[in-house]
Design an enzyme around this catalytic site. Structure first.
Site, PDB file in Angstrom:
ATOM      1  CG  ASP A 149      -1.939  -1.093   1.205  1.00  0.00           C
ATOM      2  OD1 ASP A 149      -2.418  -1.424   0.109  1.00  0.00           O
ATOM      3  OD2 ASP A 149      -2.266  -1.620   2.282  1.00  0.00           O
ATOM      4  CG  ASP A 183      -6.724  -1.484  -1.538  1.00  0.00           C
ATOM      5  OD1 ASP A 183      -7.024  -2.684  -1.644  1.00  0.00           O
ATOM      6  OD2 ASP A 183      -5.768  -1.077  -0.861  1.00  0.00           O
TER       7      ASP A 183
END
Length: 211
Positions: A149, A183
């Protein structure tokens, strides 16, 4: 929407997602942050669990290793189900809105699964160093990779007023989660299904109005 357009969307999302992850993984050490704007930073973290970093071992009486394996296998079954759903709605010539949304969800889920399944074998660790792709000393084995991330939007970074009960004086930051392109694709797909529900499922909307 035809199969070719759906595949194009999936390939584009996967390319952007994986290129961004590999770049961050091979240029940042874990926890390193670069400010792009005051409200947007590239912050490299690794997610071992599900959404918001939740671990299965936090919820069930299993070890972290077993929890990680169970979660990865669950993701694999989920992507098979989403893939079948996408194939079915394309075959049935369902609305473009529905196919677009499911294509984005499938691409995002597949992007994160690639991390979970393969990254442990492809990279060495990132703690205090920049990871190497195709390392001779991988940080984990197959199915035990961590999701990369990096997108961080601290739009508001302040403290609660002292007079606020329970949280007064504590730090308040919005938006706190760190996420990735995969995401974003999943969230966008789900958002399309919610906002444009009647376009995505016209038959259900028609039956509901008739009732």
């Amino acid at each position: 929407m035809k199969l070719q357009k759906s595949l194009l969307i999936i390939v584009l999302v996967l390319l952007i997602d994986q290129i961004s992850k590999i770049y961050v993984k091979t240029n940042f050490f874990l926890g390193e942050s670069h400010e792009v704007f005051g409200w947007f930073k590239i912050l490299f973290i690794e997610n071992e669990g599900a959404a918001w970093g939740t671990k299965l071992s936090d919820l069930l009486p299993v070890s972290e290793s077993a929890g990680k394996l169970i979660l990865t296998i669950f993701r694999l079954f989920a992507i098979i189900g989403i893939g079948y759903w996408l194939w079915d709605i394309i075959k049935k010539q369902s609305p473009k809105t529905l196919i677009l949304a499911v294509s984005l969800i499938f691409a995002g889920a597949l992007g994160n699964i690639i991390d979970s399944v393969f990254y442990g074998l492809l990279f060495d660790h990132s703690s205090g160093q920049v990871a190497t792709l195709f390392s001779d000393q991988p940080y984990e084995s197959l199915f035990y990779g961590k999701v990369v991330d990096m997108l961080y939007f601290p739009l508001i970074n302040t403290s609660w007023p002292d007079w606020v009960p329970f949280v007064g004086g504590n730090q308040f930051r919005f938006f706190e989660p760190v996420f990735n392109i995969a995401d974003t694709a999943i969230s966008t797909g789900v958002g399309i299904l919610i906002v444009f529900n009647k376009k995505a499922f016209p038959k259900a909307a028609k039956e509901e109005s008739q009732d």
